[in-house]
Design an enzyme around this catalytic site. Structure first.
Site, PDB file in Angstrom:
ATOM      1  N   GLY A 152      45.005  -7.691  -9.107  1.00  0.00           N
ATOM      2  CA  GLY A 152      45.271  -7.214  -7.746  1.00  0.00           C
ATOM      3  C   GLY A 152      46.650  -6.588  -7.706  1.00  0.00           C
ATOM      4  CB  VAL A 153      48.987  -6.061  -4.861  1.00  0.00           C
ATOM      5  CG1 VAL A 153      49.928  -4.955  -4.528  1.00  0.00           C
ATOM      6  CG2 VAL A 153      47.807  -6.047  -3.936  1.00  0.00           C
ATOM      7  CD  GLU A 208      39.946  -8.850 -10.252  1.00  0.00           C
ATOM      8  OE1 GLU A 208      41.170  -8.988 -10.131  1.00  0.00           O
ATOM      9  OE2 GLU A 208      39.113  -9.345  -9.457  1.00  0.00           O
ATOM     10  CB  ALA A 244      57.055  -7.257   4.205  1.00  0.00           C
ATOM     11  CG  HIS A 297      57.528  26.153  -0.727  1.00  0.00           C
ATOM     12  ND1 HIS A 297      56.420  25.755  -1.441  1.00  0.00           N
ATOM     13  CD2 HIS A 297      58.179  27.067  -1.491  1.00  0.00           C
ATOM     14  CE1 HIS A 297      56.397  26.407  -2.598  1.00  0.00           C
ATOM     15  NE2 HIS A 297      57.449  27.209  -2.651  1.00  0.00           N
TER      16      HIS A 297
HETATM   17  P1  FAD Z   1      57.350 -15.315   4.211  1.00  0.00           P
HETATM   18  O1  FAD Z   1      58.058 -14.121   3.759  1.00  0.00           O
HETATM   19  O2  FAD Z   1      56.568 -16.085   3.221  1.00  0.00           O
HETATM   20  O3  FAD Z   1      58.459 -16.259   4.872  1.00  0.00           O
HETATM   21  C1  FAD Z   1      58.168 -17.517   5.339  1.00  0.00           C
HETATM   22  C2  FAD Z   1      59.430 -18.351   5.256  1.00  0.00           C
HETATM   23  O4  FAD Z   1      59.215 -19.543   5.990  1.00  0.00           O
HETATM   24  C3  FAD Z   1      59.794 -18.775   3.842  1.00  0.00           C
HETATM   25  O5  FAD Z   1      61.118 -18.416   3.560  1.00  0.00           O
HETATM   26  C4  FAD Z   1      59.630 -20.293   3.853  1.00  0.00           C
HETATM   27  O6  FAD Z   1      60.586 -20.954   3.057  1.00  0.00           O
HETATM   28  C5  FAD Z   1      59.851 -20.616   5.309  1.00  0.00           C
HETATM   29  N1  FAD Z   1      59.200 -21.841   5.760  1.00  0.00           N
HETATM   30  C6  FAD Z   1      57.913 -22.209   5.559  1.00  0.00           C
HETATM   31  N2  FAD Z   1      57.653 -23.358   6.208  1.00  0.00           N
HETATM   32  C7  FAD Z   1      58.803 -23.708   6.827  1.00  0.00           C
HETATM   33  C8  FAD Z   1      59.142 -24.783   7.677  1.00  0.00           C
HETATM   34  N3  FAD Z   1      58.253 -25.706   8.052  1.00  0.00           N
HETATM   35  N4  FAD Z   1      60.430 -24.849   8.108  1.00  0.00           N
HETATM   36  C9  FAD Z   1      61.344 -23.913   7.763  1.00  0.00           C
HETATM   37  N5  FAD Z   1      61.050 -22.860   6.991  1.00  0.00           N
HETATM   38  C10 FAD Z   1      59.795 -22.760   6.537  1.00  0.00           C
HETATM   39  N6  FAD Z   1      54.536  -6.937   1.091  1.00  0.00           N
HETATM   40  C11 FAD Z   1      54.782  -5.639   1.364  1.00  0.00           C
HETATM   41  O7  FAD Z   1      54.584  -5.219   2.513  1.00  0.00           O
HETATM   42  N7  FAD Z   1      55.256  -4.775   0.417  1.00  0.00           N
HETATM   43  C12 FAD Z   1      55.489  -5.186  -0.841  1.00  0.00           C
HETATM   44  O8  FAD Z   1      55.908  -4.387  -1.686  1.00  0.00           O
HETATM   45  C13 FAD Z   1      55.235  -6.538  -1.183  1.00  0.00           C
HETATM   46  N8  FAD Z   1      55.473  -6.979  -2.425  1.00  0.00           N
HETATM   47  C14 FAD Z   1      55.249  -8.295  -2.712  1.00  0.00           C
HETATM   48  C15 FAD Z   1      55.475  -8.727  -4.013  1.00  0.00           C
HETATM   49  C16 FAD Z   1      55.235 -10.052  -4.357  1.00  0.00           C
HETATM   50  C17 FAD Z   1      55.492 -10.498  -5.771  1.00  0.00           C
HETATM   51  C18 FAD Z   1      54.793 -10.963  -3.357  1.00  0.00           C
HETATM   52  C19 FAD Z   1      54.556 -12.415  -3.686  1.00  0.00           C
HETATM   53  C20 FAD Z   1      54.562 -10.542  -2.059  1.00  0.00           C
HETATM   54  C21 FAD Z   1      54.780  -9.195  -1.735  1.00  0.00           C
HETATM   55  N9  FAD Z   1      54.545  -8.721  -0.442  1.00  0.00           N
HETATM   56  C22 FAD Z   1      54.759  -7.394  -0.156  1.00  0.00           C
HETATM   57  C23 FAD Z   1      54.062  -9.596   0.627  1.00  0.00           C
HETATM   58  C24 FAD Z   1      55.230 -10.029   1.540  1.00  0.00           C
HETATM   59  O9  FAD Z   1      56.222 -10.652   0.764  1.00  0.00           O
HETATM   60  C25 FAD Z   1      54.715 -10.971   2.620  1.00  0.00           C
HETATM   61  O10 FAD Z   1      53.636 -10.373   3.299  1.00  0.00           O
HETATM   62  C26 FAD Z   1      55.808 -11.283   3.625  1.00  0.00           C
HETATM   63  O11 FAD Z   1      56.917 -11.867   3.005  1.00  0.00           O
HETATM   64  C27 FAD Z   1      55.266 -12.204   4.709  1.00  0.00           C
HETATM   65  O12 FAD Z   1      56.278 -12.485   5.616  1.00  0.00           O
HETATM   66  P2  FAD Z   1      56.274 -13.839   6.475  1.00  0.00           P
HETATM   67  O13 FAD Z   1      57.495 -13.806   7.300  1.00  0.00           O
HETATM   68  O14 FAD Z   1      54.971 -14.004   7.127  1.00  0.00           O
HETATM   69  O15 FAD Z   1      56.358 -15.016   5.400  1.00  0.00           O
HETATM   70  P1  NAI Z   2      45.474  -9.837  -4.551  1.00  0.00           P
HETATM   71  O1  NAI Z   2      44.554 -10.344  -3.524  1.00  0.00           O
HETATM   72  O2  NAI Z   2      46.050  -8.490  -4.405  1.00  0.00           O
HETATM   73  O3  NAI Z   2      44.755  -9.856  -5.967  1.00  0.00           O
HETATM   74  C1  NAI Z   2      44.208 -11.034  -6.499  1.00  0.00           C
HETATM   75  C2  NAI Z   2      43.184 -10.628  -7.532  1.00  0.00           C
HETATM   76  O4  NAI Z   2      42.826 -11.775  -8.262  1.00  0.00           O
HETATM   77  C3  NAI Z   2      41.905 -10.080  -6.896  1.00  0.00           C
HETATM   78  O5  NAI Z   2      41.562  -8.874  -7.506  1.00  0.00           O
HETATM   79  C4  NAI Z   2      40.895 -11.185  -7.152  1.00  0.00           C
HETATM   80  O6  NAI Z   2      39.577 -10.706  -7.306  1.00  0.00           O
HETATM   81  C5  NAI Z   2      41.421 -11.775  -8.441  1.00  0.00           C
HETATM   82  N1  NAI Z   2      41.001 -13.157  -8.673  1.00  0.00           N
HETATM   83  C6  NAI Z   2      40.884 -14.168  -7.778  1.00  0.00           C
HETATM   84  N2  NAI Z   2      40.487 -15.302  -8.398  1.00  0.00           N
HETATM   85  C7  NAI Z   2      40.372 -14.996  -9.703  1.00  0.00           C
HETATM   86  C8  NAI Z   2      40.001 -15.753 -10.850  1.00  0.00           C
HETATM   87  N3  NAI Z   2      39.683 -17.049 -10.774  1.00  0.00           N
HETATM   88  N4  NAI Z   2      39.962 -15.131 -12.051  1.00  0.00           N
HETATM   89  C9  NAI Z   2      40.290 -13.817 -12.164  1.00  0.00           C
HETATM   90  N5  NAI Z   2      40.634 -13.047 -11.102  1.00  0.00           N
HETATM   91  C10 NAI Z   2      40.685 -13.643  -9.894  1.00  0.00           C
HETATM   92  O7  NAI Z   2      46.600 -10.962  -4.680  1.00  0.00           O
HETATM   93  P2  NAI Z   2      47.975 -10.981  -5.462  1.00  0.00           P
HETATM   94  O8  NAI Z   2      48.039  -9.892  -6.463  1.00  0.00           O
HETATM   95  O9  NAI Z   2      48.143 -12.378  -5.908  1.00  0.00           O
HETATM   96  O10 NAI Z   2      49.001 -10.662  -4.329  1.00  0.00           O
HETATM   97  C11 NAI Z   2      49.040 -11.484  -3.165  1.00  0.00           C
HETATM   98  C12 NAI Z   2      49.335 -10.702  -1.966  1.00  0.00           C
HETATM   99  O11 NAI Z   2      50.706 -10.343  -1.931  1.00  0.00           O
HETATM  100  C13 NAI Z   2      48.603  -9.364  -1.879  1.00  0.00           C
HETATM  101  O12 NAI Z   2      47.316  -9.515  -1.379  1.00  0.00           O
HETATM  102  C14 NAI Z   2      49.466  -8.607  -0.935  1.00  0.00           C
HETATM  103  O13 NAI Z   2      49.128  -8.981   0.367  1.00  0.00           O
HETATM  104  C15 NAI Z   2      50.846  -9.106  -1.272  1.00  0.00           C
HETATM  105  N6  NAI Z   2      51.509  -8.156  -2.159  1.00  0.00           N
HETATM  106  C16 NAI Z   2      51.741  -6.888  -1.705  1.00  0.00           C
HETATM  107  C17 NAI Z   2      52.330  -5.956  -2.492  1.00  0.00           C
HETATM  108  C18 NAI Z   2      52.513  -4.584  -1.974  1.00  0.00           C
HETATM  109  O14 NAI Z   2      52.344  -4.378  -0.784  1.00  0.00           O
HETATM  110  N7  NAI Z   2      52.855  -3.616  -2.808  1.00  0.00           N
HETATM  111  C19 NAI Z   2      52.792  -6.272  -3.847  1.00  0.00           C
HETATM  112  C20 NAI Z   2      52.463  -7.619  -4.239  1.00  0.00           C
HETATM  113  C21 NAI Z   2      51.879  -8.506  -3.406  1.00  0.00           C
END
Ligand code: FAD
Ligand code: NAI
Length: 474
Positions: free
Chosen positions: A191-192, A212, A329, A453
């Site tokens: 996935g992503v 996958e 985010a 352009h």
């Molecule tokens: P979070 O960012 O998870 O924040 C929640 C916070 O709440 C955390 O800091 C946690 O510690 C805190 N918390 C939880 N429970 C409690 C509690 N009871 N008391 C106090 N604090 C608490 N999204 C994009 O749009 N673009 C991207 O490029 C992108 N890349 C990503 C790459 C990776 C590797 C990952 C894992 C995610 C990525 N995402 C991306 C997804 C994005 O990070 C999340 O969608 C976003 O952070 C969600 O925001 P949120 O505020 O809902 O939660």
């Molecule tokens: P994802 O949902 O993008 O991908 C997970 C993948 O794992 C799917 O293709 C699914 O079919 C596969 N999968 C599930 N169970 C499996 C199994 N047992 N064996 C093999 N494959 C399996 O989730 P991912 O990559 O973990 O990212 C989590 C979330 O974080 C994303 O859905 C996205 O919302 C956010 N994210 C966003 C980014 C961005 O906006 N550029 C970058 C990274 C994360």
């Protein structure tokens, strides 16, 4: 004495910190509590949530460095630039990423000060309903708030029998801190995260295999984009195995051994130095004491909310990854702003139909609106304008000719229904489509707008023209 606020936000990620700032701007007294283990120089939990600490920002920093490395290794020569074979110093790359994270997370601290949001350090949990609001605990401290916004985000889903130690077997946290280029890297889940982190390490020289479960590649994307993407990624050396079933995973001092059954039903074994498990994320309500106060969850464990992010409890709202919708985010931030504005009696809204999605691979992939397969399934009559980057002068000059822009417009009204891009700077180009769709534009509207352009935006322009079969440069 119990601290009292109009609004307590639980969680300082993009949903929470943005909700807190907007609510403070609208005149509420606001506190935001955060309890993550990522400490700032003062030892306080760092704000910014998953996004800033272990998600969007650090992953994009690593993607940038590895992109430059790949350019130097593979693209400079064709432009007459001779450099000796580049070498990567992984600790410096990771250190640069950490500096960016520190800068941004302390920036939010500054924004809290500027907007008079009180930062509380500690885990937030519900204690009891009051006549006007809620009593909560933040760490050991009691807090009262008239309204509560839950923004507790999500955490990585782990697989049973695959223990994550963030050394040999990593989720997103460990994947962002690998300290040397693994010779062989295995990734479960294409996935992503799998594709972005796989790209980072492939560019730096790892042999990368993605396992996958689904038989189709990138099924969230438009079907043409997914087909193009898998071709490109295979060419880059990402070994993507679809339709696999993961068996036993063994971890030793030497690395990781993964047994799986491939799509032909044949038992296989993959040995790797490191394994990244990226199989999706789950909503985080740990330690909130939500059940005790009767907070309703949906069938997937997310907080059940209405279109304005109101939960079933009076004065309790929830935003971001902990509620339904894509875990992004910018979606969390939109919801945070909406809740603050609705709380203030304004008409906040969040338009899910124009929420862009981006993959920061090379080339980038970005989309907004409906895919062609969705339009077919919905029985909507549509027209397609599809233009390759190869037909664009700027793309040629940049050496970025792979991919295309595909625009889908309603066959009757011409209204743009979806835009799908695979190509250079797709993450930036998609904004034009988002604006157009937010204003209900037709492809004709974009076709009549002057685009500078030479720019990559001209591919968007041509795709709009192509919806009416009148592309000028293709
Ligand atoms: P979070 O960012 O998870 O924040 C929640 C916070 O709440 C955390 O800091 C946690 O510690 C805190 N918390 C939880 N429970 C409690 C509690 N009871 N008391 C106090 N604090 C608490 N999204 C994009 O749009 N673009 C991207 O490029 C992108 N890349 C990503 C790459 C990776 C590797 C990952 C894992 C995610 C990525 N995402 C991306 C997804 C994005 O990070 C999340 O969608 C976003 O952070 C969600 O925001 P949120 O505020 O809902 O939660
Ligand atoms: P994802 O949902 O993008 O991908 C997970 C993948 O794992 C799917 O293709 C699914 O079919 C596969 N999968 C599930 N169970 C499996 C199994 N047992 N064996 C093999 N494959 C399996 O989730 P991912 O990559 O973990 O990212 C989590 C979330 O974080 C994303 O859905 C996205 O919302 C956010 N994210 C966003 C980014 C961005 O906006 N550029 C970058 C990274 C994360």
């Amino acid at each position: 004495m119990t601290k009292q606020f109009d609004v307590l936000v639980i969680g300082g990620g993009p949903g929470g910190y943005v909700a807190a700032i907007r609510a403070a701007q609208l005149g509420f007294s606001v506190a935001c509590c955060e309890s993550n283990p990522y400490a700032d120089p003062k030892g306080e939990p760092r704000l910014g949530g998953t996004c800033l600490n272990v998600g969007c920002i650090p992953s994009k920093a690593l993607l940038h460095t590895s992109h430059l490395f790949a350019e130097a290794a593979h693209s400079f020569a064709a432009q007459g630039i001779t450099v000796s074979a580049p070498k990567i110093d992984v600790p410096t790359m990771v250190g640069r990423k950490d500096t960016i994270v520190n800068q941004l997370t302390s920036g939010i601290k500054g924004l809290f000060k500027k907007n008079k949001v009180t930062q509380l350090n500690g885990h937030g949990s519900f204690v009891a309903k009051l006549d006007a609001g809620w009593q909560l605990k933040v760490g050991e401290e009691l807090v009262e708030a008239k309204q509560v916004i839950i923004a507790t985000g999500s955490k990585a889903r782990h697989l049973p029998g695959v223990p994550v130690d963030n050394k040999f077997v990593c989720d997103n946290v460990g994947a962002l801190n690998i300290d040397a280029v693994p010779k062989k890297l295995a990734i479960i889940g294409a996935g992503v995260i799998g594709l972005e982190m796989g790209s980072v390490w492939r560019r730096l020289g790892s042999e990368v295999t993605l396992l996958e479960a689904l038989p189709e590649f990138l099924s969230v994307a438009d079907v043409d984009v997914a087909k193009e993407a898998v071709k490109i990624f295979n060419k880059q050396g990402l070994n993507i195995q679809l339709g696999v079933s993961i068996g036993e995973v063994k971890v030793s001092k030497k690395g990781v051994s993964i047994a799986y059954v491939d799509k032909a039903g044949v038992a296989q074994k993959l040995d790797a130095d490191r394994l990244i498990v990226s199989v999706g994320r789950i909503p985080n309500i740990e330690g909130l004491n939500a059940e005790a106060v009767g907070l309703k969850l949906d069938e997937r464990g997310r907080i059940d909310v209405d279109a304005h992010c109101r939960s079933n409890l009076p004065g309790v709202w929830a935003v971001g990854d902990v509620v339904s919708g894509p875990m992004l985010a910018h979606k969390a931030m939109e919801e945070g702003v909406m809740v603050a504005e609705v709380m203030a009696g304004q008409s906040g809204h969040c338009n899910f139909d124009t929420l862009p999605g981006v993959l920061y691979t090379s080339p980038e992939i970005a989309w907004v609106g409906k895919t062609e397969q969705q339009l077919k399934a919905d029985g909507v009559a549509y027209k397609v304008g599809k233009i390759p980057f190869m037909a664009n002068g700027r793309a040629l000059g940049m050496g970025e000719t792979t991919g295309f822009v595909k625009m889908l417009a309603d066959a009757t009204t011409d209204r743009i229904l979806g835009v799908h891009i695979i190509g250079a700077n797709a993450s930036e180009l998609i904004s034009e489509a988002v604006v157009a769709m937010e204003f209900g534009a037709a492809s004709e509207d974009l076709a009549r707008i002057c685009h500078a352009h030479p720019t990559l935006t001209e591919v968007m322009h041509e795709a709009a023209l192509a919806c009416d079969k009148r592309a000028l440069h293709f």
